[in-house]
Motif scaffolding. Sequence first.
Motif: not given
Length: 428
Positions: A12-31, A143-149
């Motif tokens: 589990e530790a080895s898996v969590t060392e590399v975080p999943a790539r976040q999408p540019l536009i955050e998903r709501p996670g709820i309807r 700048l928002g389109s790059t994810g740097v913010v």
Amino acid sequence: MIPAPQSSDVREASVTEVPARQPLIERPGIRPAGLRQLMQDLGPHYVSNGVIGLIFSASGPIAVTLAVGTAGGLTQGQLASWVFAIFLSAGLATLLMSLLYRQPLGFAWSIPGTVLLGPSLQHLPFAEVVGVFFTSGVLILALGSTGVVRRLMSAIPMPIVMAMVAAVFLRFGTDIVSSTQANLVVAGPMVLAFILLSAVPALGKYLPPVLGTLVVGIAAVALSGQFKLQSASGPIFAAPEFTAPSFTWAAQLELLLPLVLTALVVQNGQGVAVLRAAGHRPPVNSFALATGGFSVLNACFGAVSACVTGPTNSLLTSSGEKHRQYSAAVVYGSLSLVFALFAPLLTRLMLATPEAFVLALGGIAMLKALQQAFVTAFATKFTMGALVTFVVTISGMNLFNIHAAFWGILIGYVSSRLLERADHQVSK
């Protein structure tokens, strides 16, 4: 020798060392919230918070906007178009984002950005300033389109950001004292009403303290005869004007960087910090994209950048259940659209109220957010960096026409990296 199998913990530790790539536009996670859900979640607390958020935006900030525009030689039509645009974008952005993410995501416009325009309007043609409005909106969008913010916001410890918020919000607390001293007849009953409704939960259950403060304040203004409408005549509906932009190096070099940093770091930074402190998960990168897009819309009507603001969101999250607070933002956004339509008329009405009413109401509504800002900034780690941030921000230091809050975060963060290395190592 056959290597021993890894334990589940190691895997589990080895898996969590590399975080999943976040999408540019955050998903709501709820309807997204529909009409039926919204009606279920609405209540007195949320309607009150939304109304007070609108009153706050339509009073002091509008007075600042009108003062800056008038001193800069703008015509009545240009001023009316400016007011129309900032409320239109605030309403549209707030409704879109709050219903989509089902969080209280309140947009407004940059007051520090408006203030820094004052000296520039004295010597730059308005068309050149509008040109900067367009380029700043496009740059924020890029700048928002790059994810740097989002990466920048994640890198700065929350106590340092909240120390900046505490410094900016402190004047709202002191405004309660100064307004009460200056106009006891109006502000005094408002303070007493808030204390009574807060101290007696049985009363506060039926009449939220801030809503009760608003009602008592309106009555105090009316009974004391301090509602002074300067002119009953004038336009009722907004008539937006398009100002053709002019792009010059002089205007861009003077205003572009300060406007972008003010919107993204100072204003959006406050909004994100306030929302996180209230238990929400604001979509930082989506904020940047929406800020850029609606800033371009504002520029079409000759208005300053849109942004997420700390005071507005602190009012929207000041009471009620967390999962229902988005309904306060819907009330605020809907009223903003109404205000945009009737901008000339409603602006005259709001400016007719005494200053003490606005200062006392805003300060009382902001008390909880101010308390939370101090607790988050100085309770645990990064306290030296938070202190430096607070001191620099409250000093009002203004370098290169950039707001003190930006320098507070920058200097506070650098000081923290140098003086609080252990805290930064633990937080990794």
